[in-house]
Design an enzyme around this catalytic site. Structure first.
Site, PDB file in Angstrom:
ATOM      1  N   LEU A 248      42.378   7.821  40.422  1.00 57.72           N
ATOM      2  CA  LEU A 248      40.868   7.061  40.582  1.00 57.72           C
ATOM      3  C   LEU A 248      40.156   6.750  39.464  1.00 57.72           C
ATOM      4  O   LEU A 248      39.698   7.801  38.359  1.00 57.72           O
ATOM      5  CB  LEU A 248      40.050   8.162  42.132  1.00 57.72           C
ATOM      6  CG  LEU A 248      38.707   6.614  42.109  1.00 57.72           C
ATOM      7  CD1 LEU A 248      38.364   7.694  43.539  1.00 57.72           C
ATOM      8  CD2 LEU A 248      37.631   7.428  41.347  1.00 57.72           C
TER       9      LEU A 248
ATOM     10  N   ASP B 172      37.158   3.771  38.596  1.00 54.52           N
ATOM     11  CA  ASP B 172      36.183   2.738  38.768  1.00 54.52           C
ATOM     12  C   ASP B 172      35.445   2.028  39.939  1.00 54.52           C
ATOM     13  O   ASP B 172      36.705   1.513  40.772  1.00 54.52           O
ATOM     14  CB  ASP B 172      35.988   1.357  37.957  1.00 54.52           C
ATOM     15  CG  ASP B 172      35.653   1.527  36.779  1.00 54.52           C
ATOM     16  OD1 ASP B 172      36.610   2.525  35.919  1.00 54.52           O
ATOM     17  OD2 ASP B 172      36.264   0.068  35.629  1.00 54.52           O
TER      18      ASP B 172
ATOM     19  N   GLN C 163      39.449   2.173  41.807  1.00 53.68           N
ATOM     20  CA  GLN C 163      40.871   1.359  41.279  1.00 53.68           C
ATOM     21  C   GLN C 163      41.501   2.616  41.255  1.00 53.68           C
ATOM     22  O   GLN C 163      41.369   3.700  40.799  1.00 53.68           O
ATOM     23  CB  GLN C 163      40.110   1.585  39.877  1.00 53.68           C
ATOM     24  CG  GLN C 163      39.873   1.027  39.147  1.00 53.68           C
ATOM     25  CD  GLN C 163      40.207  -0.970  38.456  1.00 53.68           C
ATOM     26  OE1 GLN C 163      40.845  -1.186  38.279  1.00 53.68           O
ATOM     27  NE2 GLN C 163      40.128  -1.977  39.641  1.00 53.68           N
TER      28      GLN C 163
ATOM     29  N   ASP D 104      35.442  -7.497  34.054  1.00 51.40           N
ATOM     30  CA  ASP D 104      34.713  -6.859  35.058  1.00 51.40           C
ATOM     31  C   ASP D 104      33.712  -7.376  35.243  1.00 51.40           C
ATOM     32  O   ASP D 104      32.313  -6.795  35.237  1.00 51.40           O
ATOM     33  CB  ASP D 104      34.182  -5.314  33.934  1.00 51.40           C
ATOM     34  CG  ASP D 104      35.483  -4.250  34.142  1.00 51.40           C
ATOM     35  OD1 ASP D 104      36.290  -4.409  33.915  1.00 51.40           O
ATOM     36  OD2 ASP D 104      34.750  -3.719  32.385  1.00 51.40           O
TER      37      ASP D 104
ATOM     38  N   GLU E  29      31.522  -1.856  28.548  1.00 48.01           N
ATOM     39  CA  GLU E  29      32.584  -2.296  29.766  1.00 48.01           C
ATOM     40  C   GLU E  29      31.392  -2.328  31.247  1.00 48.01           C
ATOM     41  O   GLU E  29      30.255  -1.987  31.092  1.00 48.01           O
ATOM     42  CB  GLU E  29      33.416  -0.618  30.262  1.00 48.01           C
ATOM     43  CG  GLU E  29      34.915  -1.652  29.642  1.00 48.01           C
ATOM     44  CD  GLU E  29      35.397  -0.297  29.403  1.00 48.01           C
ATOM     45  OE1 GLU E  29      36.609  -0.507  29.491  1.00 48.01           O
ATOM     46  OE2 GLU E  29      35.237   0.912  29.713  1.00 48.01           O
TER      47      GLU E  29
HETATM   48  C1  FRU Z   1      36.836   1.017  33.151  1.00 51.47           C
HETATM   49  C2  FRU Z   1      37.957  -0.226  32.940  1.00 51.47           C
HETATM   50  C3  FRU Z   1      37.629  -1.385  32.689  1.00 51.47           C
HETATM   51  C4  FRU Z   1      38.779  -1.944  33.131  1.00 51.47           C
HETATM   52  C5  FRU Z   1      39.265  -0.816  34.740  1.00 51.47           C
HETATM   53  C6  FRU Z   1      40.586  -0.655  34.787  1.00 51.47           C
HETATM   54  O1  FRU Z   1      37.129   2.298  33.144  1.00 51.47           O
HETATM   55  O2  FRU Z   1      38.586   0.496  31.353  1.00 51.47           O
HETATM   56  O3  FRU Z   1      36.970  -2.194  32.008  1.00 51.47           O
HETATM   57  O4  FRU Z   1      38.521  -3.099  34.041  1.00 51.47           O
HETATM   58  O5  FRU Z   1      38.722   0.232  34.282  1.00 51.47           O
HETATM   59  O6  FRU Z   1      41.107   0.495  35.348  1.00 51.47           O
END
Ligand code: FRU
Length: 479
Positions: free
Chosen positions: A45, A47, A63, A167, A223
């Site tokens: 897991l 974001d 994620q 993002d 990010e």
């Molecule tokens: C941040 C990140 C985001 C990206 C995602 C990919 O942790 O690198 O920028 O969208 O994780 O899993």
């Protein structure tokens, strides 16, 4: 098990049932599973995504890479909650399955439009030469969990950014919908782009400008930017990777920072009179914090308790990562406060005095108080010799220190085992939430926060007071 690039990006359908069962069994055997925090059953897991309110429920996606503790082909997993404490996985997974997101459904946000939840995400794509392409895409989820991806990309990569552009966060401000997106300039500096939805149409975005927030421009990528309004003040939360520590010191591999503005000027894309940059969290791991203004008026946030590019002791059990508690953001005397939502008290069991406890179930809350001009030291996750997570509250010297060097299995040692923050010399409180292998410490009801993991040895279940006078309460928490 270390996964090769091929393994990390092979289609989900090619993982055999035997392979998956092995991963599941391995993950299930970990001694460090948490109880009242969200973590994946197996796999990684990272974001928080799409944190929003829809069809009478709080929505939180994460994620996810299912097949081990690795960053591979990412999807979004949906969870729902009615109290912001109990989150339940619904079984809905948003897969990377189109030519606009073939190598990962990357991070993004969500907002209700009509009877659908609009999901704004980054599609990560690799071409034949493994060069990255990035697309800002949309999808609509209905109340039955049926997902429809919008066939065209919504925001194409502008010419002044590299392939690191991702993002999108959608937000509503003064009658209009906006989105900010993290970006890397051609000379490899992190910045943020601001867009506006024309005629409230989430498919039609116009570029307004690069967000002006007195960016120090020392990071190489920003990010997960989030703009949220707290008492009308815009608060920008973001992750400036590689930021120069001379601007503001931080200990973790990548920082999660914030600035508070006095106003938000949408015409000039400006966070007016931004504060100095501040660390969102003083602990060992907080990243990709996502925040939104809830329909009930609260500004809510949640963080990934984890960091990119770090190996964790749970990796050998084929899983990694957890979510923080949901925190409400407020501003007091110009400072940002983050504190778990009120419903967290519903987990409290019988109130006991804070004391030495040789053994607990490592699932509790402490509510402690420290006098002005005092020094105290106590250990959580303590073994019988008092070794564990050592917390020193020194109001006299104006410092709080957390030392995890004797708390179970060690990792990320190159980033140190101690974290600290300055405090004023006055009566100070700490609310500490312990959940098996997570600690979240809120000083003065959220003025300063320390979040982190510890992976205790089997006999590290106690509380030991080593020095000073600590008064307070102990509540076992039941989920
Ligand atoms: C941040 C990140 C985001 C990206 C995602 C990919 O942790 O690198 O920028 O969208 O994780 O899993």
């Amino acid at each position: 098990m270390t996964l090769t690039v091929e393994q990390r990006y092979k289609p989900y359908s090619e993982w055999t049932e035997t392979e998956v069962q092995k991963i599941k069994n391995n993950a299930a055997s970990s001694p460090w599973h948490v109880t009242f925090h969200v973590e994946p059953p197996h796999g990684l897991l990272n974001d928080p995504n799409g944190f929003s309110y829809f069809k009478g429920k709080w929505q939180l996606f994460y994620q996810y890479f299912p097949y081990g503790a690795a960053h591979g082909l990412k999807s979004w997993v949906q969870t729902e909650s009615t109290d912001l404490i109990h989150f339940k996985e619904t079984g809905t997974i948003l897969y990377p399955n189109t030519s606009l997101d073939s190598h990962g459904m990357y991070s993004g946000s969500a907002m209700q439009f009509g009877d659908k939840l609009f999901i704004f995400y980054t599609g990560n794509v690799r071409n034949k030469n493994w060069e990255r392409q990035t697309y800002q895409n949309g999808a609509l989820l209905d109340s039955k969990g049926h997902l429809e991806k919008i066939p065209q990309t919504l925001i194409a990569k502008p010419d002044d950014v590299t392939e690191h552009f991702r993002d999108p966060q959608i937000f509503f401000y003064q009658g209009e919908y906006y989105a900010i997106i993290g970006a890397q300039s051609l000379d490899k500096k992190g910045f943020i782009k601001l867009y506006k939805a024309e005629n409230h149409n989430y498919k039609d975005w116009t570029f307004i400008g690069n967000l002006n927030f007195e960016n120090d421009a020392t990071s190489y990528m920003i990010e997960c930017p989030n703009l949220v309004f707290v008492d009308e003040k815009p608060v920008l939360l973001y992750c400036p990777q590689g930021m120069d520590k001379k601007i503001l010191d931080y200990d973790n591999i990548y920082p999660n920072m914030y600035k508070i503005g006095q106003a938000f000027d949408t015409k000039t894309a400006t966070l007016v009179a931004p504060s100095n940059i501040e660390n969102l969290d003083y602990g060992f791991e907080t990243y990709a914090t996502q925040a939104f203004n809830a329909p009930d008026g609260r500004a809510l946030s949640i963080s990934w308790i984890g960091l990119p590019d770090i190996s964790y002791p749970t990796d050998k059990y084929d899983y990694q990562g957890a979510m923080s508690l949901v925190k409400e953001l407020t501003i007091k005397n110009g400072k940002l406060y983050q504190y778990p939502v009120e419903t967290i008290t519903s987990l409290r069991q019988e109130e006991k005095n804070f004391d030495n406890y040789p053994s607990t179930n490592n699932t509790y809350e402490l509510e402690l108080s420290f006098n002005q001009d005092s020094y105290s030291k106590f250990v959580l996750f303590a073994d019988k010799d008092g070794k564990g997570l050592t917390i020193t509250v020194d109001t006299k010297a104006g410092k709080i220190t957390i030392d995890r060097s004797q708390a179970g299995e060690q990792y990320a040692l190159e980033f140190g085992t101690i974290r600290s923050c300055d405090i004023d010399n006055r009566q100070t409180t700490a609310n500490i939430f312990i959940d098996k292998s997570i600690f979240e410490i809120f000083i003065n009801k959220g003025e300063k926060v320390f979040t982190g993991r510890v992976f205790p040895n089997q006999d590290q279940t106690g509380i030991a007071i080593l020095d000073g006078k600590v008064t307070g309460k102990y509540f076992e928490l039941e989920y």
